[in-house]
Design a protein around this motif. Structure first.
Motif, PDB file in Angstrom:
ATOM      1  N   TYR A 235       0.848  -1.195   0.000  1.00 52.44           N
ATOM      2  CA  TYR A 235       0.000   0.000   0.000  1.00 52.44           C
ATOM      3  C   TYR A 235       0.885   1.247   0.000  1.00 52.44           C
ATOM      4  O   TYR A 235       1.954   1.242   0.616  1.00 52.44           O
TER       5      TYR A 235
ATOM      6  N   VAL B  33       2.345  -6.128   1.113  1.00 54.29           N
ATOM      7  CA  VAL B  33       1.249  -6.945   1.633  1.00 54.29           C
ATOM      8  C   VAL B  33       1.161  -8.255   0.844  1.00 54.29           C
ATOM      9  O   VAL B  33       0.716  -9.274   1.358  1.00 54.29           O
ATOM     10  N   LEU B  34       1.596  -8.204  -0.420  1.00 47.63           N
ATOM     11  CA  LEU B  34       1.626  -9.403  -1.263  1.00 47.63           C
ATOM     12  C   LEU B  34       3.017  -9.543  -1.853  1.00 47.63           C
ATOM     13  O   LEU B  34       3.602  -8.554  -2.314  1.00 47.63           O
TER      14      LEU B  34
ATOM     15  N   GLY C 145      -4.001 -11.013   3.145  1.00 46.77           N
ATOM     16  CA  GLY C 145      -3.904 -10.276   1.889  1.00 46.77           C
ATOM     17  C   GLY C 145      -4.903 -10.711   0.835  1.00 46.77           C
ATOM     18  O   GLY C 145      -4.790 -10.332  -0.335  1.00 46.77           O
ATOM     19  N   LYS C 146      -5.922 -11.451   1.238  1.00 42.14           N
ATOM     20  CA  LYS C 146      -6.886 -12.002   0.273  1.00 42.14           C
ATOM     21  C   LYS C 146      -7.665 -10.905  -0.446  1.00 42.14           C
ATOM     22  O   LYS C 146      -7.782 -10.912  -1.678  1.00 42.14           O
TER      23      LYS C 146
ATOM     24  N   THR D  93      -6.878  -7.766  -0.659  1.00 38.31           N
ATOM     25  CA  THR D  93      -5.929  -6.963  -1.436  1.00 38.31           C
ATOM     26  C   THR D  93      -5.663  -7.621  -2.788  1.00 38.31           C
ATOM     27  O   THR D  93      -5.680  -6.959  -3.833  1.00 38.31           O
ATOM     28  N   LEU D  94      -5.455  -8.940  -2.766  1.00 36.26           N
ATOM     29  CA  LEU D  94      -5.191  -9.674  -4.008  1.00 36.26           C
ATOM     30  C   LEU D  94      -6.368  -9.505  -4.981  1.00 36.26           C
ATOM     31  O   LEU D  94      -6.172  -9.166  -6.151  1.00 36.26           O
TER      32      LEU D  94
ATOM     33  N   HIS E 184       0.529 -14.408   5.225  1.00 37.98           N
ATOM     34  CA  HIS E 184       1.368 -13.208   5.222  1.00 37.98           C
ATOM     35  C   HIS E 184       1.762 -12.767   3.821  1.00 37.98           C
ATOM     36  O   HIS E 184       2.923 -12.469   3.555  1.00 37.98           O
ATOM     37  N   GLY E 185       0.790 -12.758   2.922  1.00 39.41           N
ATOM     38  CA  GLY E 185       1.021 -12.210   1.588  1.00 39.41           C
ATOM     39  C   GLY E 185       1.742 -13.122   0.625  1.00 39.41           C
ATOM     40  O   GLY E 185       2.114 -12.699  -0.469  1.00 39.41           O
TER      41      GLY E 185
END
Ligand code: M5T
Ligand code: MG
Length: 242
Positions: free
Chosen positions: A16, A23-24, A46-47, A49-50, A217-218
């Motif tokens: 971010y 985060v990924l 991070g789901k 976010t992905l 954890h990403g």
């Protein structure tokens, strides 16, 4: 629709804006049309976010995302929104009728098509019972329907758009196990040519997925079918046991 729905992540890293740690990290997978790709992992993995990178809510920091072999950046916002239906983790209804909420992204849908989408989303019954049915009013934020009803209306909205990529962010968790199972069985036909990506909390939601990505954890720490992961992934075994 113009673009076939294969969604491909190639070594995608994302942080971010302003945050120091990504985060990924180095995410690679292919979600094929006609298949269900499930993503599971603990809170904060991070789901969301992905998923949000696919309709370009954010752009990858490194690596590339392609749909139908075309980099997202070359597809254009219109093509992306026409091809992708995303049901967000906190689904949103706006003030207006049920029909107008369902037609968001599918302006030309007929009433028959709206009812069909509601039927698949297991929402036909409660809409039929409301006075005015498709013309009944939803208050801002959908506060006059229950959380599970809101979620199903947002799933119906996604279906009415007839996209070739579906993103479901934890969309089945507010449903009881029975409704969850019925809904996913009903989804098979309308999504049979689409790439379906499902983020889930409950393992039972995704046991039938063509591939499951275990995010921690990403990072993708394991992948495979339910049966394969039960044998190979300790993280998956922990999720199943929890
Ligand atoms: C992953 C951070 C969040 C967490 C990590 C959406 C969002 C997340 N984050 C931000 O800094 N800004 C944001 O706008 O990113 O979060 P996630 O992708 O929301 O994780 P998840 O979907 O796997 O979690 P959950 O709880 O929905 O299962 O460090 O702080
Ligand atoms: Mg999330």
């Amino acid at each position: 629709l113009p673009t076939p729905g294969t969604v491909e992540f190639k070594n995608v890293t994302f942080g971010y804006p302003g945050a120091e740690a990504p985060v990924l990290s180095d995410i690679s997978f292919t979600a094929k049309p006609g298949q269900t790709t499930a993503i599971i992992g603990s809170t904060g993995a991070g789901k969301t976010t992905l998923l949000n990178l696919i309709p370009r809510l954010y752009d990858a920091t490194e690596g590339e995302i392609l749909i139908g072999g075309v980099p997202l950046k070359d597809l254009g916002r219109d093509t992306i929104s026409r091809n992708i239906s995303a049901v967000p983790q906190r689904p949103y209804l706006f003030s207006g009728t049920i029909a107008s909420n369902l037609r968001f992204g599918a302006q030309e849908a007929t009433e028959e098509e709206l009812w069909e989408a509601l039927r698949v989303a297991q929402a036909e019954g409660f809409v039929a019972e409301r006075e005015g049915q498709l013309d009944s009013k939803i208050s801002q934020g959908g506060t006059n329907v229950s959380g599970g009803q809101r979620q199903r209306l947002c799933i119906a909205r996604a279906l009415a758009a007839k996209p070739n990529t579906y993103l479901f962010d934890d969309s089945f968790s507010a449903l009881d196990v029975n409704t969850d199972a019925k809904l996913r069985a009903a989804l098979a036909e309308p999504t049979k040519d689409a790439a379906v990506i499902i983020v889930a909390q409950r393992v039972s939601t995704i046991t039938g997925a063509d591939q499951i990505l275990v995010l921690d954890h990403g990072e993708i720490v394991a992948r495979g079918t339910h049966e394969q992961l039960l044998e190979t992934s300790e993280t998956y075994q922990e999720i199943v046991a929890s």
